[in-house]
Write an enzyme that holds these catalytic residues in place. Structure first.
Site, PDB file in Angstrom:
ATOM      1  N   CYS A 509       0.755  -1.362  -0.042  1.00 41.00           N
ATOM      2  CA  CYS A 509      -0.075  -0.040  -0.082  1.00 41.00           C
ATOM      3  C   CYS A 509       0.860   1.297  -0.136  1.00 41.00           C
ATOM      4  O   CYS A 509       0.527   2.241   0.077  1.00 41.00           O
ATOM      5  CB  CYS A 509      -0.881   0.079   1.090  1.00 41.00           C
ATOM      6  N   GLU A 549      -2.098   0.833  -4.864  1.00 47.08           N
ATOM      7  CA  GLU A 549      -1.253  -0.224  -4.422  1.00 47.08           C
ATOM      8  C   GLU A 549      -0.572  -0.830  -5.468  1.00 47.08           C
ATOM      9  O   GLU A 549      -1.060  -0.788  -6.574  1.00 47.08           O
ATOM     10  CB  GLU A 549      -2.371  -0.995  -3.696  1.00 47.08           C
TER      11      GLU A 549
END
Length: 557
Positions: A509, A549
């Site tokens: 992330c 991400e």
């Protein structure tokens, strides 16, 4: 016990006779020169940011701007001591500037410009302009100064960027709320911006791999099936002012999300001011999350006087089969009735509710698998894209040059409650999930059992010896990494290199810590040089925001 006054009072000195005699001598003492009053000068305290945090990334972005404009740090530096101790200087710095052109986007979605220095014509300032898009020309108000850059509000837009599509905005808070950055950008262009973020991350934080020109081209960012109403978790919050004597609060504070300065470029915006914006609904939150928001705001309206300090409220979506147990606690309306909605997904009827207790167990369904976890714990917040991501990860676990019938294994480091371990279990002979959190391992075991997964085991791995209890043959094993935002530390990466798996799938992330880790792993660990980066691809978990991400696949040569 002595009274407080006596304990605090300093002891008097004991005087001898000679000292006492001197005290009464008539000889006049020379007058002492009066000292100038002490002036407490304010100092700017520089705190080095974590390298892959937004402020750490900004250092690289500023250096890139300097290089492209032929500037040096000396030519953009700000004298913080003068600014902090001279009001006239501060007033000159914190001024309105017209004709400011946005040059590019930063990784956090803010625009950036180069503006004239307020005191020295030979110098410039790097200016951050939230909600500015590349090509915009407008009026800004500088309100905060740092050693190498200034922050500003976007007051007006005099020339629109070709990227700017303000007619796309569907949220009355956009342009002031800090949650979204790209609601006025075509979705396809949002995906391009996010691919550029990943490209820059590897340029800044994987310098050796970039210099050797051995990284693959960054793949196109995978779109999210839902661009709005996708977030299954929100955390509105509020602050309370200090109340001397504990007096009861007489007015309701704002409950919502942080404001992004005081911009005025949206002329149709009529919302309150303050560091927190009072939010009635969030356009990227799911339907049941917004129902929960409404319920909690009504409760807050009644109970705010009972709070003694600020707090954050959890809003987490819970999903159950409509034929299952629907008696779990959830957000209730004014009448005390639990709020629910019915949805049908792939011919399956589901009931959704909103959980506000961080310790309450909630349920989600991904690719036909059922997952349980604590409401306050981490779980991906965009369920619409999760089937696509888990399918992509599973498709990249195959061992190169495998023969038919050969066993293959999977180690899921940072396995959490078992999302990837369970969704990928059907394509491998055995899964070993590893976590440092014993509570997460319990949920992973529980989820494997409820989904009838018999080839998965989960262990609590100590950080200093996380692969110690794994007995799968490395040359037949793939490893999934899904660490927190800070990424992996050197201890873990050295262990991973020693284990020497056939394949590594790194999900992140924070693409900046991912790039740093991959560069360090390949160039600094014992066996890292035996790996090649096969692919890097972004996934849009958070449409309308700058977040992206990334999934990077490494294979042993």
């Amino acid at each position: 016990m002595a009274p407080v006054e006596e304990r605090k009072r300093p002891a008097s000195p004991v005087l001898d006779e000679q000292s006492e005699a001197k005290k009464h001598q008539d000889t006049p003492k020379p007058a002492k020169a009066q000292k100038a009053p002490k002036v407490n000068r304010r100092r700017y305290r520089i705190k080095a940011p974590e390298p892959t945090s937004p402020l750490g990334v900004l250092q690289h972005e500023i250096e890139e701007i300097l290089e492209s404009h032929g500037l040096t740090k000396q030519l953009i530096s700000n004298d913080m001591t003068r600014l902090l101790n001279d009001q006239e200087v501060e007033d000159r710095f914190h001024r309105q500037v017209s004709g400011v052109k946005i040059l590019k986007l930063l990784s956090n979605g803010d625009g950036v410009a180069v503006i004239p220095h307020p005191e020295d014509e030979s110098k410039r300032q790097i200016c951050i302009v939230p909600f500015g898009l590349p090509g915009d020309v407008g009026v800004i108000k500088v309100f905060k100064t740092h050693p190498l850059y200034v922050e500003s509000d976007l007051l007006d837009i005099t020339e629109k960027s070709s990227y700017r599509k303000d007619e796309l905005i569907n949220c009355k808070y956009f342009g002031k709320c800090s949650g979204c950055q790209y609601q006025n950008v075509d979705y396809e262009q949002q995906l391009v911006f996010k691919r550029q973020t990943i490209e820059n991350a590897f340029k800044f934080f994987a310098p050796k791999l970039s210099a050797a020109n051995i990284l693959p081209a960054i793949g196109n960012t995978q779109e999210s099936p839902l661009q709005y109403t996708y977030r299954t978790k929100l955390t509105p919050h509020f602050n309370l002012p200090y109340r001397k004597g504990g007096h009861q609060l007489e007015y309701k504070p704002n409950l919502g999300f942080g404001a992004k300065g005081r911009p005025t470029w949206r002329k149709d915006m009529h919302i309150g001011s303050g560091s927190i914006i009072d939010i009635e609904e969030c356009s990227i939150g799911t339907e049941i999350i917004n129902i929960g928001m409404k319920n909690e705001k009504q409760r807050f309206e009644r109970d705010f006087k009972n709070y003694r300090k600020g707090a954050t409220i959890l809003l987490r979506e819970d999903t159950e089969l409509s034929t299952g147990d629907l008696t779990k606690p959830g957000s209730t309306n004014e009448k005390g009735e639990k709020s629910t909605i019915e949805v049908t997904i792939n011919d399956t009827k589901l009931t959704k509710s909103c959980v506000t207790d961080p310790r309450q167990i909630v349920t989600e369904y991904v690719n036909g698998f059922r997952f349980e976890f604590s409401g306050g714990e981490f779980f991906q917040n965009n369920n619409s894209i999760l089937p696509i991501v888990t399918d992509y990860v599973r498709s990249n676990l195959s061992i190169p040059n495998s023969q038919p019938g050969e066993p293959n294994f999977l180690v899921d480091a940072y396995c959490g409650s078992g999302l990837f371990s369970i969704t990928c279990s059907g394509d491998v002979s055995k899964v070993v999930g590893v976590e440092v959190s014993a509570d997460s391992v319990k949920f992973a075991e529980r989820n494997a059992k409820s989904n009838n997964i018999e080839n998965a085991t989960f262990i609590v791995g100590k950080a200093e010896k996380i692969f110690g209890n794994i007995d799968t043959p490395a040359d037949r094993t793939s490893v999934i990494l899904d660490p927190p935002r800070k990424g992996c530390d050197d201890v873990f990466l050295n262990q991973l290199s020693e284990y020497h798996p056939a394949k590594i799938v790194y999900i992140s992330c924070n693409v900046h810590s991912q790039a740093r880790d991959i560069d360090w792993f390949i160039n600094e660990t014992k066996n890292g040089g035996e790996y090649v980066v096969e692919s890097i691809k972004g996934f849009d978990f958070f449409p309308q925001t700058h977040h992206v991400e990334s999934v990077a696949v490494l294979r042993r040569k």
